[in-house]
Design an enzyme around this catalytic site. Structure first.
Site, PDB file in Angstrom:
ATOM      1  N   SER A 142       6.703  -2.341   5.542  1.00 23.22           N
ATOM      2  CA  SER A 142       6.071  -2.508   6.850  1.00 23.22           C
ATOM      3  C   SER A 142       7.040  -2.028   7.921  1.00 23.22           C
ATOM      4  O   SER A 142       8.255  -2.199   7.787  1.00 23.22           O
ATOM      5  CB  SER A 142       5.723  -3.977   7.098  1.00 23.22           C
ATOM      6  N   TYR A 155       8.804 -12.402   6.165  1.00 23.09           N
ATOM      7  CA  TYR A 155       7.988 -11.265   5.733  1.00 23.09           C
ATOM      8  C   TYR A 155       8.821  -9.987   5.720  1.00 23.09           C
ATOM      9  O   TYR A 155       8.792  -9.216   4.746  1.00 23.09           O
ATOM     10  CB  TYR A 155       6.791 -11.118   6.670  1.00 23.09           C
TER      11      TYR A 155
END
Length: 246
Positions: A142, A155
């Site tokens: 990401s 995350y």
């Protein structure tokens, strides 16, 4: 590896929704047979298969917990029994959990680690053992790894692990003509992205890229399709498909 697109086979995890589903459709449009891996939503996975087969493509849906090596092996078993083998692996399955470090429930951290890190490693391990030479492995990170948004520490840490794996795995596959790359999307209009965000937050994120919009699952699927194609010279890279966010 087959050189004819219609003979190539892809395993796509997270294939029932969002980027994974768009990728499954995009690869099928190129003539690739697809195993649509899903975690729990059988109805959506079967709908994805109907979309593909309705357009003349080939696909089957297979349920698998990507962090369970036996279940993950079942994805490759299905590719073998249904289509003759595996040439492309797209690991789009993932989990998100957001909170400041001081407030994060450690059970959330454990769940993120299990899906995003162990799950990626398990799928990559099965891919190396089972796929035909000459193929492509595409993992997912990401762009928040570089953007360092508050609340994304856990995350981002799991996705940073995926990025660390990428070049190592590419080098371990020397001699097999298998490329390994990671796609790191920016803000992309998926159910996972919209979850828990108000309209103001979404608008602010959409305004960040110079292209001044959110990405779409189809935008990311096009990047994956390029990386999955035979004969290109991109290997061991993390490609930040984010519209130009620094």
């Amino acid at each position: 590896m087959p050189t004819d697109e219609s003979s190539r086979v892809a395993v796509v995890t997270g294939g029932s929704r969002g980027i994974g589903r768009a990728t499954a459709r995009r690869l099928a449009r190129d003539g690739v047979a697809v195993v649509v891996g899903y975690a729990g939503d059988r109805a959506e996975a079967e709908a994805a298969v109907r979309e593909i087969t309705g357009a003349g493509g080939r696909a089957v849906a297979v349920r698998a917990d990507v962090a369970d090596e036996r279940a993950a092996a079942g994805l490759f078993d299905a590719a073998q029994s249904s289509f003759g083998g595996t040439d492309i692996v797209v690991h789009a399955a993932g989990k998100m959990g957001l909170a400041p470090v001081a407030e994060l429930d450690l059970s959330v951290l454990d769940a993120l680690y299990r899906t995003n890190v162990r799950g990626t490693f398990v799928v990559a391990q099965q891919a190396v053992r089972r796929m035909r030479d000459g193929g492509a492995i595409i993992l997912f990170s990401s762009s928040v790894v570089g953007l360092a948004f508050p609340g994304y520490a856990a995350y981002s840490a799991t996705k940073g692990a995926v990025e660390a794996l990428t070049l190592v795995l590419a080098r371990e596959l020397r001699g097999r003509d298998i490329s390994v790359n990671t796609v790191a999307p920016g803000p992309t209009a998926t159910d996972l992205f919209f979850e828990g965000k108000d309209e103001e937050t979404v608008s602010a994120l959409a305004a960040q890229p110079p292209l001044e919009r959110l990405g779409t699952p189809a935008d990311i699927a096009d990047v994956v399709a390029f990386l999955a194609g035979p004969g290109h010279w991109v290997n061991g890279q993390v490609l930040r498909a984010n519209g130009g966010i620094v």
